[in-house]
Structures are given as structure tokens and as C-alpha cells.
Design an enzyme around this catalytic site. Structure first.
Site, short mmCIF file in Angstrom:
data_model
loop_
_atom_site.label_atom_id
_atom_site.label_comp_id
_atom_site.label_asym_id
_atom_site.label_seq_id
_atom_site.Cartn_x
_atom_site.Cartn_y
_atom_site.Cartn_z
N ASP A 101 0.90 -1.29 0.01
CA ASP A 101 0.12 -0.06 -0.03
C ASP A 101 0.78 1.21 -0.05
O ASP A 101 2.06 1.21 0.33
CB ASP A 101 -0.78 0.02 1.38
CG ASP A 101 -2.02 -1.07 1.10
OD1 ASP A 101 -2.30 -1.55 0.22
OD2 ASP A 101 -2.29 -1.41 2.47
N1 URA Z 1 -0.94 -5.95 4.34
C1 URA Z 1 -1.53 -4.56 3.94
O1 URA Z 1 -2.65 -4.42 4.93
N2 URA Z 1 -1.01 -3.56 3.34
C2 URA Z 1 0.26 -3.71 2.74
O2 URA Z 1 0.74 -3.05 2.02
C3 URA Z 1 0.87 -5.13 2.75
C4 URA Z 1 0.33 -6.08 3.62
#
Ligand code: URA
Length: 234
Positions: A101
Site C-alpha cells: 500500500d
Molecule cells: N498488508 C496490508 O494491509 N498492506 C500492505 O501494504 C501489505 C500487507
């Protein structure tokens, strides 16, 4: 395949130049010097030039990046936001192996090797990913233990994770969680299922690789032995 073609495919030199290198006696096939033209090689043959083993994969590049927060892990963004490709200088067109993310930091691999990418992100391969998670409040191992039992959130089931070190600091809990799936917002959703919104998320390791020596925004090419290890998933 003719030896000089093999050498060219491995990115060593042009075919013409490769012929010269052969005639100079600098090439060995399976340990034997080959100094004349006409030799053919096939998969599994070991070709060395000046003592260095050639690899037909030489057109592939592999990088490990410590993605900072606030950078997208897509190749392009139509709103002009910064992406991980703005951080790397690669002679080849590369793309990330899976996603983090925008507000997640940490380990991201980038490559142009599609077969390896597919293997590493395929759920059946169960590649381990370890995250450092920060949540508000002072939580115990017991509070977090449902993360090790499998959990559903908004109709999506997440397999059990593995808890590592847990530290409580100034009203926050920092803990390690290892998962082997890569569903969207997985760690955030697993924590939300317990009622703990995440304050920060950082991926510390992926498939046994870690970020030793890499600060936020730093990257380096993978070492050949690291690439070989990843290929065990293929
Ligand atoms: N889990 C998440 O919630 N976000 C990420 O970026 C990676 C794993």
C-alpha cells in the site's frame, strides 16, 4: 544452439565478438576449453568465459528496494504521483513483485522476470512475508493471538499468521506478523477484524530476504545466490 549465439543471448557480446572470444581460447564448455567454432550447447551445459559462468537469464534484472511511505508500488500513476519506478535507475523495464500500500513501507522486489514474479505471488507457493505492525494501545500476545488462528473480515478469510516479537512502547504495540498470502490490505484487515486499526506497517522480509543495510528509498541489485534461492519457488 551454437555457442556464439548462446553467448550473445546471455548478453555477453555480439555474435561476431563472441566468435572472436571463442577463438581466443577464453571459453570453456563443461570444463573443456573450446577454441574453435561449431560447438553447440544446450540447456544444462555450463559455459564459462574468462572463468565466469554465463547465465542465459542475464537479460533479467532483480532489485530489492526499501520502499518509503507515500510512494505507490505501481508502474505508472495517471495522477502523476510518485511511484517506485521514480526511485530506481534500471536499464530494463521492471515492475514490482506484488504490491505494498502507499502508506506501507519496506521490502519490495522489482524485476522483469515474469515467470519468477508469477511464482512468488502465487498463493500456492506460500512465500513468507514478515511485517512490523504498529497499533495504538498496549496489547498482549493473548490479545493478538486470534491472528494466529485465521480470521475473516468483510467476507474475506485470512489464513493464520505467525506472531513474532511484541513490544509495548509509549502506549503503542509493535509486533511482527508473518503471513504467506498476499491479499489486498491483508495485514490491515486482519488487525481491523480484531478492532485494532494499524498506525504503521513496514515489510521487514520477503521470501527470506531482508533489508539489512538499506535505508528508506535505498535499493540494490540482488546477488546471484539470492536470485537462485528465489528461483526455488518456481
Ligand atoms: N498488508 C496490508 O494491509 N498492506 C500492505 O501494504 C501489505 C500487507
Amino acid at each position: 544452439m551454437r555457442l556464439q549465439k548462446y553467448m550473445a543471448h546471455a548478453g555477453l557480446a555480439s555474435r561476431r565478438k563472441s566468435e572472436e572470444i571463442i577463438l581466443e581460447g577464453r571459453v570453456k564448455v563443461n570444463g573443456q576449453v573450446v577454441a574453435s567454432l561449431g560447438t553447440k550447447v544446450e540447456e544444462g551445459d555450463r559455459v564459462e568465459v574468462d572463468g565466469k559462468v554465463l547465465n542465459l537469464d542475464e537479460g533479467f534484472v532483480y532489485y530489492i528496494l526499501n520502499k518509503p511511505q507515500g510512494v505507490l508500488s505501481t508502474v505508472r500513476d495517471d495522477r502523476g504521483r510518485k511511484t517506485v519506478l521514480d526511485l530506481l535507475d534500471s536499464p530494463k523495464r521492471i515492475y514490482p513483485v506484488g504490491r505494498l500500500d502507499m502508506d506501507t513501507s519496506g521490502l519490495l522486489l522489482l524485476t522483469n522476470d515474469g515467470a519468477l514474479t508469477n511464482a512468488l505471488i502465487h498463493p500456492s507457493k506460500e512465500v513468507d512475508k514478515t511485517y512490523k505492525v504498529t497499533v495504538q494501545g498496549s496489547l498482549s500476545r493473548e490479545d493478538l493471538s486470534p491472528l494466529e488462528k485465521g480470521i475473516s473480515y468483510q467476507g474475506v478469510y485470512y489464513h493464520p499468521g505467525r506472531l513474532g516479537r511484541i513490544q509495548v512502547k509509549r502506549g503503542k504495540t509493535l509486533f511482527q506478523l508473518t503471513i504467506h498470502e498476499g491479499k489486498n490490505h491483508q495485514v490491515k484487515n486482519m488487525c481491523l477484524a480484531l478492532g485494532y486499526p494499524i498506525q504503521a506497517l513496514h515489510r521487514e522480509s520477503f521470501a527470506g530476504l531482508d533489508l539489512k543495510g538499506l535505508g528508506p528509498g535505498d535499493y540494490r541489485p540482488l546477488r546471484p545466490e539470492e536470485v537462485e534461492k528465489l528461483k526455488e519457488y518456481q
